[in-house]
Design a protein around this motif. Sequence first.
Motif, PDB file in Angstrom:
ATOM      1  N   GLY A 233     -21.709  -8.312  -1.575  1.00 52.45           N
ATOM      2  CA  GLY A 233     -20.718  -8.370  -2.635  1.00 52.45           C
ATOM      3  C   GLY A 233     -19.823  -7.147  -2.664  1.00 52.45           C
ATOM      4  N   THR A 234     -18.638  -7.311  -3.219  1.00 54.84           N
ATOM      5  CA  THR A 234     -17.699  -6.199  -3.337  1.00 54.84           C
ATOM      6  C   THR A 234     -18.174  -5.232  -4.419  1.00 54.84           C
ATOM      7  OG1 THR A 234     -15.892  -7.669  -2.696  1.00 54.84           O
ATOM      8  CG2 THR A 234     -15.281  -5.581  -3.700  1.00 54.84           C
ATOM      9  N   ILE A 235     -18.078  -3.946  -4.123  1.00 54.09           N
ATOM     10  CA  ILE A 235     -18.517  -2.893  -5.047  1.00 54.09           C
ATOM     11  C   ILE A 235     -17.311  -2.396  -5.847  1.00 54.09           C
ATOM     12  CG2 ILE A 235     -19.519  -0.584  -5.216  1.00 54.09           C
ATOM     13  CD1 ILE A 235     -20.942  -1.208  -2.529  1.00 54.09           C
ATOM     14  N   VAL A 236     -17.436  -2.411  -7.165  1.00 55.42           N
ATOM     15  CA  VAL A 236     -16.385  -1.908  -8.051  1.00 55.42           C
ATOM     16  C   VAL A 236     -16.765  -0.514  -8.513  1.00 55.42           C
ATOM     17  CG1 VAL A 236     -15.165  -2.247 -10.237  1.00 55.42           C
ATOM     18  CG2 VAL A 236     -15.748  -4.228  -8.795  1.00 55.42           C
ATOM     19  N   LEU A 237     -15.856   0.442  -8.341  1.00 56.48           N
ATOM     20  CA  LEU A 237     -16.092   1.830  -8.723  1.00 56.48           C
ATOM     21  C   LEU A 237     -15.136   2.215  -9.846  1.00 56.48           C
ATOM     22  CD1 LEU A 237     -16.211   3.315  -5.095  1.00 56.48           C
ATOM     23  CD2 LEU A 237     -18.189   2.820  -6.542  1.00 56.48           C
ATOM     24  N   LEU A 238     -15.676   2.472 -11.022  1.00 59.42           N
ATOM     25  CA  LEU A 238     -14.888   2.956 -12.150  1.00 59.42           C
ATOM     26  C   LEU A 238     -15.386   4.354 -12.517  1.00 59.42           C
ATOM     27  CD1 LEU A 238     -14.784  -0.237 -14.420  1.00 59.42           C
ATOM     28  CD2 LEU A 238     -12.933   0.669 -12.997  1.00 59.42           C
ATOM     29  N   ASN A 239     -14.457   5.297 -12.607  1.00 63.13           N
ATOM     30  CA  ASN A 239     -14.787   6.702 -12.904  1.00 63.13           C
ATOM     31  C   ASN A 239     -15.887   7.242 -11.978  1.00 63.13           C
ATOM     32  OD1 ASN A 239     -13.011   6.409 -15.040  1.00 63.13           O
ATOM     33  ND2 ASN A 239     -14.601   6.203 -16.593  1.00 63.13           N
ATOM     34  N   PRO A 240     -15.833   6.963 -10.676  1.00 66.57           N
ATOM     35  CA  PRO A 240     -16.939   7.410  -9.823  1.00 66.57           C
ATOM     36  C   PRO A 240     -16.888   8.915  -9.553  1.00 66.57           C
ATOM     37  CG  PRO A 240     -15.209   6.487  -8.464  1.00 66.57           C
ATOM     38  CD  PRO A 240     -14.770   6.290  -9.901  1.00 66.57           C
TER      39      PRO A 240
ATOM     40  N   GLY B 277     -16.166  -2.606   7.288  1.00 73.63           N
ATOM     41  CA  GLY B 277     -15.977  -2.703   5.855  1.00 73.63           C
ATOM     42  C   GLY B 277     -14.638  -2.102   5.471  1.00 73.63           C
ATOM     43  N   MET B 278     -14.249  -2.275   4.232  1.00 72.23           N
ATOM     44  CA  MET B 278     -12.967  -1.725   3.805  1.00 72.23           C
ATOM     45  C   MET B 278     -13.034  -1.346   2.331  1.00 72.23           C
ATOM     46  SD  MET B 278     -10.311  -4.898   3.141  1.00 72.23           S
ATOM     47  CE  MET B 278      -9.089  -3.758   2.492  1.00 72.23           C
ATOM     48  N   GLY B 279     -12.100  -0.511   1.938  1.00 71.98           N
ATOM     49  CA  GLY B 279     -11.984  -0.141   0.535  1.00 71.98           C
ATOM     50  C   GLY B 279     -10.548   0.201   0.211  1.00 71.98           C
ATOM     51  N   ILE B 280     -10.227   0.172  -1.061  1.00 72.34           N
ATOM     52  CA  ILE B 280      -8.891   0.580  -1.498  1.00 72.34           C
ATOM     53  C   ILE B 280      -9.010   1.153  -2.901  1.00 72.34           C
ATOM     54  CG2 ILE B 280      -8.274  -1.704  -2.420  1.00 72.34           C
ATOM     55  CD1 ILE B 280      -5.392  -1.110  -1.318  1.00 72.34           C
ATOM     56  N   ALA B 281      -8.278   2.228  -3.152  1.00 68.94           N
ATOM     57  CA  ALA B 281      -8.315   2.922  -4.435  1.00 68.94           C
ATOM     58  C   ALA B 281      -7.027   2.655  -5.210  1.00 68.94           C
ATOM     59  CB  ALA B 281      -8.496   4.426  -4.219  1.00 68.94           C
ATOM     60  N   ALA B 282      -7.122   2.710  -6.521  1.00 69.25           N
ATOM     61  CA  ALA B 282      -5.982   2.387  -7.379  1.00 69.25           C
ATOM     62  C   ALA B 282      -4.715   3.183  -7.044  1.00 69.25           C
ATOM     63  CB  ALA B 282      -6.366   2.565  -8.846  1.00 69.25           C
ATOM     64  N   PRO B 283      -4.788   4.501  -6.750  1.00 76.85           N
ATOM     65  CA  PRO B 283      -3.553   5.213  -6.400  1.00 76.85           C
ATOM     66  C   PRO B 283      -2.851   4.629  -5.173  1.00 76.85           C
ATOM     67  CG  PRO B 283      -5.276   6.776  -6.958  1.00 76.85           C
ATOM     68  CD  PRO B 283      -5.938   5.433  -6.882  1.00 76.85           C
TER      69      PRO B 283
ATOM     70  N   VAL C  69       0.845  -1.194   0.000  1.00 77.85           N
ATOM     71  CA  VAL C  69       0.000   0.000   0.000  1.00 77.85           C
ATOM     72  C   VAL C  69       0.882   1.246   0.000  1.00 77.85           C
ATOM     73  CG1 VAL C  69      -1.792   1.297   1.215  1.00 77.85           C
ATOM     74  CG2 VAL C  69      -1.825  -1.212   1.238  1.00 77.85           C
ATOM     75  N   VAL C  70       0.655   2.142  -0.947  1.00 78.72           N
ATOM     76  CA  VAL C  70       1.393   3.403  -1.035  1.00 78.72           C
ATOM     77  C   VAL C  70       1.085   4.245   0.203  1.00 78.72           C
ATOM     78  CG1 VAL C  70       1.672   5.543  -2.347  1.00 78.72           C
ATOM     79  CG2 VAL C  70       1.372   3.361  -3.539  1.00 78.72           C
ATOM     80  N   GLN C  71       2.124   4.806   0.816  1.00 73.54           N
ATOM     81  CA  GLN C  71       1.951   5.516   2.074  1.00 73.54           C
ATOM     82  C   GLN C  71       1.950   7.034   1.912  1.00 73.54           C
ATOM     83  OE1 GLN C  71       1.392   3.863   5.301  1.00 73.54           O
ATOM     84  NE2 GLN C  71       0.788   2.517   3.614  1.00 73.54           N
ATOM     85  N   GLN C  72       1.360   7.701   2.903  1.00 67.39           N
ATOM     86  CA  GLN C  72       1.245   9.157   2.920  1.00 67.39           C
ATOM     87  C   GLN C  72       2.599   9.806   2.628  1.00 67.39           C
ATOM     88  OE1 GLN C  72       0.142  10.719   6.736  1.00 67.39           O
ATOM     89  NE2 GLN C  72      -0.512  12.700   5.931  1.00 67.39           N
ATOM     90  N   GLY C  73       2.578  10.831   1.822  1.00 62.05           N
ATOM     91  CA  GLY C  73       3.806  11.506   1.398  1.00 62.05           C
ATOM     92  C   GLY C  73       4.136  11.228  -0.058  1.00 62.05           C
TER      93      GLY C  73
ATOM     94  N   PHE D  48      -8.467  -6.163  -6.305  1.00 56.06           N
ATOM     95  CA  PHE D  48      -8.987  -7.349  -5.634  1.00 56.06           C
ATOM     96  C   PHE D  48      -7.858  -8.134  -4.966  1.00 56.06           C
ATOM     97  CE2 PHE D  48     -13.035  -6.842  -7.808  1.00 56.06           C
ATOM     98  CZ  PHE D  48     -13.930  -7.405  -6.914  1.00 56.06           C
ATOM     99  N   ALA D  49      -6.750  -8.287  -5.684  1.00 57.87           N
ATOM    100  CA  ALA D  49      -5.616  -9.025  -5.121  1.00 57.87           C
ATOM    101  C   ALA D  49      -5.072  -8.318  -3.886  1.00 57.87           C
ATOM    102  CB  ALA D  49      -4.518  -9.176  -6.174  1.00 57.87           C
ATOM    103  N   SER D  50      -4.972  -6.993  -3.940  1.00 57.13           N
ATOM    104  CA  SER D  50      -4.480  -6.226  -2.799  1.00 57.13           C
ATOM    105  C   SER D  50      -5.435  -6.345  -1.617  1.00 57.13           C
ATOM    106  CB  SER D  50      -4.302  -4.765  -3.195  1.00 57.13           C
ATOM    107  OG  SER D  50      -3.792  -4.007  -2.128  1.00 57.13           O
ATOM    108  N   MET D  51      -6.736  -6.255  -1.877  1.00 61.42           N
ATOM    109  CA  MET D  51      -7.724  -6.370  -0.810  1.00 61.42           C
ATOM    110  C   MET D  51      -7.632  -7.735  -0.130  1.00 61.42           C
ATOM    111  SD  MET D  51     -11.869  -5.918  -1.042  1.00 61.42           S
ATOM    112  CE  MET D  51     -11.854  -4.128  -1.035  1.00 61.42           C
TER     113      MET D  51
END
Length: 327
Positions: A225-232, A200-206, A153-157, A185-188
């Motif tokens: 089910g897991t929610i997929v967000l594209l261009n939200p 619950g949890m979520g993770i964004a591509a950046p 996971v990319v960290q703050q900074g 999905f693999a990261s989650m």
Amino acid sequence: MDWQAKHDRDAFKELWLLFDNDQGRFPLYPGDAVWIEYAYTVSDTKWGRWFQRTVRLPTEHLEVTLAFPAALDPVVWGTETSMTAEASPLPSAPARSEENAMRLFTWSTTRPALHARYRLEWRFRARPATGRESQGVQVSAVRPSEQMRNLGVVQQGAPLLTEAARRFDLPSEREAAERAVDALFASMERIARVHTFAKGMGIAAPQIGIGRAAAVVQPAEQGAGTIVLLNPRVTDIFDDTDEQYEGCLSFFDVRGMVPRPLRITVETTTIGGVTLTTVYERGLARLIAHEIDHLDGLLYLSRMRPGVEPIPVEEYRQTGRTWAYEQ
């Protein structure tokens, strides 16, 4: 055949095999077939705890062999996942054999589904102590933020966390969107194995090094089910708000009290390019808004009221509980 290290971090490495070399490209056309065999070796300080193979092209036969020193008494098991189904045990157990002081585990499948992910995991029942442990050195516990860093996971900074993610042009960029969602999905899955998320949890591509507008959210409700967000993007915010503590995988040592609307309307795009509008409420609205903020280059710190500071995770008293709301 050339290869490319798509992700190359201590905790997560992804290699792509390319249908080209320094002499040119050799793509597969409909009706063509090829048998690809490859192998690589990692040192005992880098071999990790899992190996994952994703099926990106129509495949007749897939076979994976893992080889470990037999002296470590390794055991191996696995799971199968897809973009639409949760992880389930492999349909058959890996076959075990011994060869030259090595223990080999081989697993294969015929005609795997496209975008299926096969994950083999292992542990060593007789792993020797590390050099520091053998010398009697006390090894301190890993901080939550360092644990997340180790999980990729990319960290703050990191600049990527403050930049707006690039939207997908769908359906023309369908393949790029699928790759991003696959990586999320693999990261989650990796993160969920080391930490329980009662809210619950979520993770964004950046957060996994991909600057595209994709995120995934796993609601707290059992079986959801897991929610997929594209261009939200949030298209409507209702007036009622509340304040709850949030955590962020990119600085997981603290928790912050964040005001959020109790209801939001979100517009997303499907892989096929269709626009969808969905209303989310309460805890799920909070999770979704948090991830959309990531795609806009915002951390929850910018949402906190002036003068309010995050608290150390050691002072947080709501671990293991869902967010509370009035009936």
